[in-house]
Scaffold this active site. Sequence first.
Site, PDB file in Angstrom:
ATOM      1  N   GLY A  48      39.344  57.774 -22.832  1.00 34.30           N
ATOM      2  CA  GLY A  48      38.901  58.376 -21.619  1.00 34.30           C
ATOM      3  C   GLY A  48      39.208  59.687 -21.410  1.00 34.30           C
ATOM      4  N   HIS A  49      39.181  60.287 -20.246  1.00 35.02           N
ATOM      5  CA  HIS A  49      39.703  61.540 -19.709  1.00 35.02           C
ATOM      6  C   HIS A  49      40.785  61.267 -18.770  1.00 35.02           C
ATOM      7  CE1 HIS A  49      35.904  63.923 -21.312  1.00 35.02           C
ATOM      8  NE2 HIS A  49      36.390  62.987 -22.154  1.00 35.02           N
ATOM      9  N   GLY A  50      41.420  60.258 -18.354  1.00 32.02           N
ATOM     10  CA  GLY A  50      42.459  59.968 -17.456  1.00 32.02           C
ATOM     11  C   GLY A  50      42.182  60.085 -16.086  1.00 32.02           C
TER      12      GLY A  50
END
Length: 395
Positions: free
Chosen positions: A241-243
């Site tokens: 994911g992108h955090g």
Amino acid sequence: MLKPIIAFLIVSILSLVFFHSSYAGSSYNVVSLGAKAGGETDTTQAFLKAWARACASVGSAMIYVPPGKYLLNRSVFDGKDCRNNDIKIRIDGTLMAPSDYRVLGSSDYWLRFQDVNGVSIYGGTLDGQGSSLWDCKTSGKSCPTGAKSLTFESSKNIVINGLSSINSQLFHIVIDNCRNVNMRGVKIAASGDSPNTDGIHVESSMGVTILSSSIKTGDDSISIGPATTNLWIQNVECGPGHGISIGSLGKSFNEVGVQNVTVKTVTLSGTDNGLRIKTWARPSNAFVKGVLFEDAIMNNVKNPIIIDQNYCPRQKNCPNQVSGVKISQVAYKNIRGTSATQIAVKFDCSPKNPCTAITVEDVKLTYNNANQAAKSSCTNVGGKVSGLVQPTSCL
Ligand SMILES: *[C@@H]1O[C@H](CO)[C@@H](O)[C@H](O)[C@H]1NC(C)=O
Ligand SMILES: *[C@@H]1O[C@H](CO)[C@@H](O)[C@H](O)[C@H]1NC(C)=O
């Protein structure tokens, strides 16, 4: 002679068992209200009927979804005329979105609760069946935007406990304009390259907690939008994911700020960002104030710690502008692990509104699986450093 006695005994025992194992309030089983399991027949009306009956009842009510797959079309669970503020939804089955993404199209939501007070969801799986829409989007064809799987809008006193959300078309869970929302044991799963499948998005909400959850998805693990206050995130595992991202903020000029956010004991694995604050390079009166990032572990994260105030995708609508968002009182405490790029700590703040009171304490981040030293980079930022900090701070 014995038969009626035996029959009586059986009925008594059954009712005893049923009484003790069943719910004390009124209970509405979607199957009794006409829902057919199997995932082939549309069951929307049975769910809406259960909702209407629970809403009309007094005292606590339960909507029960037995094991099995239930196909649901776009549904709004509206609380405007709801008399009941204690509705539990116990899901032992899986709710399925239509597999043909044209059914939900660009409708923005699939299951939506609005203006509800006192709704708790326990267990269950939401299957957004998003993969054909993702394929459409990644092929570059023109496709509908899709639908967020679960939305709570203008609601309060919400519990989401033990719910799984898989393969959403768009965001998995959205909390917008809500108060007092407690999420726990939420499991989110979608492919790491699925477009726009944010895990949990919170905005314009106060008093949201996200505890003991795991988020594997293709976009932001958790995204925090404007006007979010008193948000608490703890024991969450993210990746792919992108955090965890505060922002993007400051897209519009008049925007309410983000205040009092705690992110504690989180693990980020293989994500694009770790702990990020991101603002548009555009004029805005928004702010971010009072954020604590504490006890985080990074496993090969591209940007473990990042403030990026120069967001301007495709250089559209903001060339040569700077962010108006004021970022202050952000603390990073006990952050450890590995960075997948050399710049492990990056503070790229606005020349117009430098970041102030940024504190960094006990940070140890290495690069390239701990084989090389990482670096930090500072632009327009002020604050202080304490404890052992590696890479050496540029504050
Ligand atoms: C889904 O709901 C929409 C309206 O919300 C309706 O137009 C459509 O016919 C429904 N589709 C199916 C397959 O039930
Ligand atoms: C900050 O938010 C937490 C919940 O996340 C709350 O308990 C605390 O009281 C808030 N602090 C202030 C000063 O409002």
